[in-house]
Design a protein around this motif. Structure first.
Motif, PDB file in Angstrom:
ATOM      1  N   ASP A  67       7.796  10.461  -9.541  1.00  0.00           N
ATOM      2  CA  ASP A  67       6.983   9.469 -10.240  1.00  0.00           C
ATOM      3  C   ASP A  67       6.443   8.445  -9.262  1.00  0.00           C
ATOM      4  O   ASP A  67       7.115   8.050  -8.313  1.00  0.00           O
ATOM      5  CB  ASP A  67       7.825   8.756 -11.299  1.00  0.00           C
ATOM      6  CG  ASP A  67       8.251   9.695 -12.424  1.00  0.00           C
ATOM      7  OD1 ASP A  67       7.499  10.650 -12.688  1.00  0.00           O
ATOM      8  OD2 ASP A  67       9.334   9.475 -13.012  1.00  0.00           O
ATOM      9  N   GLY A  68       5.198   8.021  -9.497  1.00  0.00           N
ATOM     10  CA  GLY A  68       4.621   6.966  -8.692  1.00  0.00           C
ATOM     11  C   GLY A  68       5.049   5.611  -9.237  1.00  0.00           C
ATOM     12  O   GLY A  68       6.086   5.472  -9.875  1.00  0.00           O
ATOM     13  N   MET A 107       5.728  17.665  11.262  1.00  0.00           N
ATOM     14  CA  MET A 107       4.889  16.584  10.740  1.00  0.00           C
ATOM     15  C   MET A 107       5.324  16.276   9.312  1.00  0.00           C
ATOM     16  O   MET A 107       5.828  17.146   8.605  1.00  0.00           O
ATOM     17  CB  MET A 107       3.406  16.967  10.740  1.00  0.00           C
ATOM     18  CG  MET A 107       2.791  17.150  12.108  1.00  0.00           C
ATOM     19  SD  MET A 107       0.966  17.265  12.041  1.00  0.00           S
ATOM     20  CE  MET A 107       0.733  18.705  11.003  1.00  0.00           C
ATOM     21  N   ALA A 108       5.112  15.024   8.905  1.00  0.00           N
ATOM     22  CA  ALA A 108       5.409  14.619   7.530  1.00  0.00           C
ATOM     23  C   ALA A 108       4.287  13.721   7.023  1.00  0.00           C
ATOM     24  O   ALA A 108       3.640  13.016   7.803  1.00  0.00           O
ATOM     25  CB  ALA A 108       6.749  13.892   7.458  1.00  0.00           C
ATOM     26  N   LYS A 109       4.081  13.769   5.716  1.00  0.00           N
ATOM     27  CA  LYS A 109       3.001  12.966   5.131  1.00  0.00           C
ATOM     28  C   LYS A 109       3.428  12.491   3.756  1.00  0.00           C
ATOM     29  O   LYS A 109       3.868  13.291   2.918  1.00  0.00           O
ATOM     30  CB  LYS A 109       1.723  13.794   5.033  1.00  0.00           C
ATOM     31  CG  LYS A 109       0.531  13.019   4.476  1.00  0.00           C
ATOM     32  CD  LYS A 109      -0.702  13.903   4.407  1.00  0.00           C
ATOM     33  CE  LYS A 109      -1.897  13.128   3.848  1.00  0.00           C
ATOM     34  NZ  LYS A 109      -3.107  13.994   3.754  1.00  0.00           N
ATOM     35  N   ALA A 110       3.301  11.177   3.511  1.00  0.00           N
ATOM     36  CA  ALA A 110       3.617  10.613   2.200  1.00  0.00           C
ATOM     37  C   ALA A 110       3.017   9.222   2.089  1.00  0.00           C
ATOM     38  O   ALA A 110       3.069   8.439   3.040  1.00  0.00           O
ATOM     39  CB  ALA A 110       5.128  10.549   1.985  1.00  0.00           C
ATOM     40  N   GLY A 111       2.480   8.930   0.944  1.00  0.00           N
ATOM     41  CA  GLY A 111       2.039   7.576   0.651  1.00  0.00           C
ATOM     42  C   GLY A 111       0.725   7.176   1.260  1.00  0.00           C
ATOM     43  O   GLY A 111       0.281   7.754   2.262  1.00  0.00           O
ATOM     44  N   SER A 112       0.092   6.181   0.609  1.00  0.00           N
ATOM     45  CA  SER A 112      -1.176   5.641   1.099  1.00  0.00           C
ATOM     46  C   SER A 112      -1.174   4.125   1.156  1.00  0.00           C
ATOM     47  O   SER A 112      -2.134   3.520   1.615  1.00  0.00           O
ATOM     48  CB  SER A 112      -2.322   6.118   0.191  1.00  0.00           C
ATOM     49  OG  SER A 112      -2.074   5.715  -1.161  1.00  0.00           O
ATOM     50  N   PRO A 159       4.839   6.997  -3.517  1.00  0.00           N
ATOM     51  CA  PRO A 159       3.983   8.192  -3.487  1.00  0.00           C
ATOM     52  C   PRO A 159       4.437   9.236  -4.505  1.00  0.00           C
ATOM     53  O   PRO A 159       5.635   9.462  -4.684  1.00  0.00           O
ATOM     54  CB  PRO A 159       4.158   8.712  -2.056  1.00  0.00           C
ATOM     55  CG  PRO A 159       5.506   8.232  -1.641  1.00  0.00           C
ATOM     56  CD  PRO A 159       5.705   6.907  -2.327  1.00  0.00           C
ATOM     57  N   GLN A 160       3.475   9.874  -5.147  1.00  0.00           N
ATOM     58  CA  GLN A 160       3.803  10.934  -6.112  1.00  0.00           C
ATOM     59  C   GLN A 160       4.064  12.267  -5.410  1.00  0.00           C
ATOM     60  O   GLN A 160       4.660  13.157  -6.001  1.00  0.00           O
ATOM     61  CB  GLN A 160       2.662  11.083  -7.121  1.00  0.00           C
ATOM     62  CG  GLN A 160       2.545   9.899  -8.057  1.00  0.00           C
ATOM     63  CD  GLN A 160       1.405  10.062  -9.040  1.00  0.00           C
ATOM     64  OE1 GLN A 160       0.226  10.086  -8.657  1.00  0.00           O
ATOM     65  NE2 GLN A 160       1.736  10.180 -10.308  1.00  0.00           N
ATOM     66  N   GLU A 161       3.590  12.371  -4.176  1.00  0.00           N
ATOM     67  CA  GLU A 161       3.823  13.584  -3.390  1.00  0.00           C
ATOM     68  C   GLU A 161       4.273  13.205  -1.985  1.00  0.00           C
ATOM     69  O   GLU A 161       3.840  12.193  -1.440  1.00  0.00           O
ATOM     70  CB  GLU A 161       2.555  14.438  -3.295  1.00  0.00           C
ATOM     71  CG  GLU A 161       2.078  15.032  -4.590  1.00  0.00           C
ATOM     72  CD  GLU A 161       0.896  15.964  -4.385  1.00  0.00           C
ATOM     73  OE1 GLU A 161       0.541  16.224  -3.207  1.00  0.00           O
ATOM     74  OE2 GLU A 161       0.333  16.435  -5.381  1.00  0.00           O
TER      75      GLU A 161
END
Length: 447
Positions: free
Chosen positions: A215-216, A301-306, A312-314
């Motif tokens: 959940d965001g 590598m990792a990616k999450a949030g803006s 973050p939802q993903e």
């Protein structure tokens, strides 16, 4: 080699390193003018090769040279190399002792991107052929040289297209020799003898993106089971539950060969088939040896949030999987899903590459490389080897059963660490050793 020959060889490698033949998956960012300039340099520098050998260009930038043999009884030999290089990260430029594209010599080392991977090999092959052809060299069988231009990004337009060209012509090769193994020093604790490692197989390199969901919402009111929390648990599960170790033929041969140098510890290696359950635990404590006995997974590598205050939802992690011969990509995917069966995850296949086949290390082709390696490094012990990294050589499995990977250089840990990294360099003596190795090898096929 005369002193003049040595001086010229150094100058030729120095110039080769000045061409910025940087490969990239984004073709628009590749400066193919540098590739054209490098190929023009080869033509200008090695006139006998270009006069005596038939040249075919594959996909514009991959030269294939063919020297016809006197007889057609024996299958031909294929020597491989590639001249594309990886980029130099802008923020590391200040850490280089010499300009990575300057072709500079310092303290008997030639510095530059490609000095060890793989312009050294290309130049060594060309130097040896040029010298032999000046002497009137005539092989008893056909000799081919194939030079790739996109090995660093997978070799699809270079090596794969060349291999398909050979297959369409109905060619089979007695030996395919590429980069890979080397004469390594002080890499195994207790082994003081230099080990000449000839790669007979390589692991597959695949990429999988794992994504977790949650959940965001505002970070001031965090929910349990956020996407990052779930992803962290998934990574932890993979690290705590690696794929099972296995003993492959190349590693068995390598361990048996090292056994006499390790005293009591050597008993475990000499009887590796019986002692492997114990041996695997010991080997797993070393990053290098662990990669030899199991399929490995590295989170790269990792990616999450803006935003810093938004949940973050993903969240995603990129996993580089190096697949051991005998395992399959599907085995890896099944393992990932099994250890994370209770988590809400998706798996996206970005690159799928299986492990290579295993070439025999009791073949005449292997013995030929062994024999000539020992002419240059008589103090070494020759062993089969499983490459954790990749090369163009796997693309040629359709045209040969004997695909071997070996560069005739003495490699220290510092040398190894410089490949694809800061201060990549080659000692001038290593360059001369490589040239001598190819000269000796090619003379074996002389009439």
């Amino acid at each position: 080699m005369t002193q003049e020959d040595r001086t010229l060889a150094v100058e030729h490698l120095k110039e080769a390193l000045t061409y910025r033949t940087i490969s990239s998956i984004e073709e628009d960012s590749v400066d193919f003018r540098e590739y054209d300039a490098f190929l023009a340099f080869l033509k200008r520098t090695y006139p006998m090769v270009h006069e005596k050998m038939e040249l075919t260009m594959i996909n514009t930038y991959s030269p294939v040279y063919h020297l016809k043999g006197i007889e057609k009884v024996h299958l031909p030999v294929l020597l491989l190399g590639h001249y594309d290089v990886v980029p130099v990260e802008e923020n590391t430029m200040m850490d280089w002792e010499r300009d990575p594209f300057g072709g500079e010599v310092h303290a008997h080392h030639i510095y530059g991107r490609g000095a060890m991977d793989d312009k050294n090999q290309v130049i060594s092959i060309m130097e040896s052929l040029e010298a032999l052809l000046h002497e009137g060299y005539e092989p008893g069988r056909d000799i081919y040289v194939a030079i790739g231009f996109d090995e660093e990004i997978g070799g699809e337009r270079g090596a794969r297209a060349i291999a398909e060209h050979f297959r369409e012509k109905g060619l089979r090769f007695d030996l395919v020799l590429d980069e890979g193994g080397a004469v390594v020093l002080n890499t195994v604790e207790g082994v003081k003898t230099p080990l000449a490692l000839i790669g007979v197989a390589e692991k597959g390199s695949s990429m999988i993106r794992i994504t977790a969901y949650g959940d965001g919402g505002h970070s001031s009111m965090p929910q349990k089971g956020s996407s990052i929390e779930v992803l962290s648990q998934a990574v932890r599960n993979l690290m705590k539950n690696p794929m099972r170790p296995r003993l492959t033929a190349p590693v068995r041969g390598m361990l048996h060969g090292m056994a006499p140098f390790l005293g009591v510890k050597g008993i475990l290696l000499r009887h590796a088939d019986l002692t492997f359950p114990v041996l695997a635990k010991i080997l797993s404590s070393s990053g290098v040896m662990n990669s030899m006995v199991r399929t490995t997974m590295a989170m790269t590598m990792a990616k999450a949030g803006s935003a810093m205050n938004v949940m973050p939802q993903e969240a995603s992690v990129y996993v580089n999987v190096r697949i051991l011969p005998g395992d399959t990509f599907q085995d890896v995917l099944s393992h990932m899903k099994k250890v994370n069966r209770d988590l809400d995850l998706s798996y996206e296949v970005l690159v799928k590459e299986e492990a290579s086949s295993i070439s025999p290390h009791d073949s005449e082709a292997f013995k030929t490389i062994e024999r000539n390696a020992l002419k240059v490094h008589p103090d070494a012990k020759v062993l089969p080897y499983l490459m954790a990294g990749g090369s163009d050589s796997r693309k040629y499995e359709c045209v040969s059963e004997n695909i071997l990977r070996f560069s005739c250089v003495r490699m220290t840990k510092e040398d190894l660490d410089s490949i694809h990294s800061t201060n990549e360099r080659i000692h001038v003596d290593n360059l001369f050793s490589m040239i001598r190795f190819y000269v000796e090898l090619l003379r074996e096929y002389e009439t």
